[in-house]
Structure formats: structure tokens, C-alpha cells
Design a protein around this motif. Structure first.
Motif, PDB file in Angstrom:
ATOM      1  N   UNK A 118     -25.669  65.009  22.364  1.00 11.96           N
ATOM      2  CA  UNK A 118     -25.886  66.443  22.078  1.00 11.96           C
ATOM      3  C   UNK A 118     -26.629  66.604  20.756  1.00 11.96           C
ATOM      4  N   UNK A 119     -26.219  65.853  19.758  1.00 17.78           N
ATOM      5  CA  UNK A 119     -26.903  65.914  18.457  1.00 17.78           C
ATOM      6  C   UNK A 119     -28.354  65.445  18.585  1.00 17.78           C
ATOM      7  N   UNK A 120     -28.552  64.359  19.313  1.00 16.47           N
ATOM      8  CA  UNK A 120     -29.904  63.842  19.531  1.00 16.47           C
ATOM      9  C   UNK A 120     -30.751  64.850  20.303  1.00 16.47           C
ATOM     10  N   UNK A 121     -30.162  65.485  21.321  1.00 15.27           N
ATOM     11  CA  UNK A 121     -30.881  66.490  22.104  1.00 15.27           C
ATOM     12  C   UNK A 121     -31.313  67.650  21.216  1.00 15.27           C
ATOM     13  N   UNK A 122     -30.386  68.162  20.412  1.00 11.25           N
ATOM     14  CA  UNK A 122     -30.707  69.300  19.542  1.00 11.25           C
ATOM     15  C   UNK A 122     -31.828  68.948  18.571  1.00 11.25           C
ATOM     16  N   UNK A 159     -45.114  63.413  23.354  1.00 17.85           N
ATOM     17  CA  UNK A 159     -44.110  62.437  22.920  1.00 17.85           C
ATOM     18  C   UNK A 159     -42.740  63.100  22.842  1.00 17.85           C
ATOM     19  N   UNK A 160     -42.688  64.293  22.241  1.00 15.59           N
ATOM     20  CA  UNK A 160     -41.389  64.970  22.123  1.00 15.59           C
ATOM     21  C   UNK A 160     -40.886  65.462  23.481  1.00 15.59           C
ATOM     22  N   UNK A 161     -41.800  65.935  24.343  1.00 17.36           N
ATOM     23  CA  UNK A 161     -41.397  66.346  25.689  1.00 17.36           C
ATOM     24  C   UNK A 161     -40.875  65.167  26.494  1.00 17.36           C
ATOM     25  N   UNK A 162     -41.554  64.043  26.367  1.00 12.58           N
ATOM     26  CA  UNK A 162     -41.126  62.845  27.088  1.00 12.58           C
ATOM     27  C   UNK A 162     -39.704  62.462  26.683  1.00 12.58           C
ATOM     28  N   UNK A 163     -39.445  62.493  25.396  1.00 13.79           N
ATOM     29  CA  UNK A 163     -38.107  62.131  24.937  1.00 13.79           C
ATOM     30  C   UNK A 163     -37.086  63.135  25.468  1.00 13.79           C
ATOM     31  N   UNK A 181     -37.925  57.311  24.374  1.00 11.45           N
ATOM     32  CA  UNK A 181     -39.150  57.438  23.602  1.00 11.45           C
ATOM     33  C   UNK A 181     -39.885  56.106  23.628  1.00 11.45           C
ATOM     34  N   UNK A 182     -41.172  56.158  23.894  1.00 15.07           N
ATOM     35  CA  UNK A 182     -41.979  54.951  23.971  1.00 15.07           C
ATOM     36  C   UNK A 182     -42.801  54.789  22.695  1.00 15.07           C
TER      37      UNK A 182
END
Length: 187
Positions: free
Chosen positions: A92-96, A157-161, A167-168
């Protein structure tokens, strides 16, 4: 165009026509992919997605639910719920954070003025289909394209993550591709 001055006028003009054609194609295609708002288009443009993501009324609960979903595990002891809870909380923290980075990248592009310059350029290029539109003479530069591509890369890049939960290392791929291209062209 300084490097072209030593060439014959016909060769200069041919090179400039090819350059402008490639530039036009890039601008038109980039505009369609990024900013197409047409209801007639069968594509869901990135612009529509970007507008949705930066809309303050957008509730990313389904995206969040997918992002925090722990991997399927085999329970060997009674500790799996503690592990799952910690995993979900960390995700959740990573998503935010990822969502915030994505929205920041989108807002940076939308507020940069590039969108308006690219749209103006695209419209001007389409109106002058005979190739008589002077790109450089009207204040457009290749830097607009590079800036737009840089913004697009950051957004993708941010959308992909956000959408793939991974993340690549794109910079490593770019370095490898550049080295391969240089090796090929230096043969």
C-alpha cells in the motif's frame, strides 16, 4: 543546417524534406497516441488514461487492490496472516508512492506547455500537407520532440510500475540498444 551548407542545393533540400517528413510523422503519431480525444477512435489514448489518473474524483481502489494482492503461498504454519498483513501494508505504501510519482509526471507534462506546442505543430503540419510548412522558421525545434519523449518515458515507467507491479531497468536497456546500434553503424 550549418552542416548542410557544403552540399548542393538539391541535396540540401532533399535532406531537409526527409528530416521534416520524419519529424512530421513522429509528431502526428505521438499526438495521436498521447492526446487523441476523439470518440471515433477505437484506441483508448494515453491522454484519456492520464486525465483519469489525475482526476481528484478518481478512486484507484481496484488498481490498489490488484497492486497489494499477495502472491499465492502454501501455509506451513500459523504465521501466514502476519506475513500477508505486512506484505499488504508495504505494498500500500509502495502503491501510494508510485501513484504519486505517476500523477506528478503526468501533471509535469500537462503543465509544461509541450502539449499545446505539439498540438499546434501537428495541426500546422496537417494543414500544409504539401510539405511547405517551415518547421524551424515557425519556432519549432526537435527539442520539443525530445522533451515530449522524455516526459512520455517517465510517465510510461511510472505507469508500468503501477499497472504491472514491477519496474524494469530501462536505462540499462537503452544503453545496450545504443551500443548495439553504434556497433552496427560502425561496420
Amino acid at each position: 543546417h550549418e552542416s548542410l551548407k557544403s552540399l548542393e542545393p538539391q541535396v540540401q533540400r532533399s535532406i531537409l524534406v526527409i528530416q521534416d517528413t520524419m519529424y512530421t510523422s513522429l509528431i502526428v503519431e505521438t499526438h495521436a497516441w498521447l492526446f487523441d480525444k476523439s470518440n471515433k477512435s477505437s484506441n483508448f489514448s494515453l491522454h484519456q488514461l492520464l486525465n483519469l489518473l489525475v482526476d481528484r474524483n478518481f478512486q484507484p481502489k481496484y488498481l490498489l487492490a490488484e497492486y497489494v494482492q499477495p502472491p499465492k503461498t502454501i501455509v506451513l504454519s500459523g504465521q501466514s496472516s502476519v506475513w500477508h498483513e505486512k506484505y499488504i501494508e508495504d505494498r500500500k505504501l509502495e502503491f501510494n508512492e508510485s501513484f504519486s510519482v505517476c500523477v506528478t509526471c503526468i501533471n509535469a507534462l500537462l503543465s509544461s506547455g509541450l502539449v499545446d506546442r505539439v498540438k499546434l505543430l501537428r495541426d500546422s503540419l496537417l494543414v500544409h500537407k504539401g510539405g511547405d510548412y517551415d518547421v524551424a522558421g515557425n519556432g519549432h525545434t526537435i527539442q520539443d520532440v525530445f522533451s515530449l519523449l522524455s516526459h512520455m518515458k517517465a510517465i510510461l515507467v511510472s505507469l508500468n510500475k503501477l499497472l504491472q507491479r514491477i519496474s524494469y531497468p530501462i536505462s540499462e536497456s537503452e544503453k545496450s540498444a545504443r551500443a548495439s546500434a553504434e556497433k552496427f553503424w560502425n561496420r
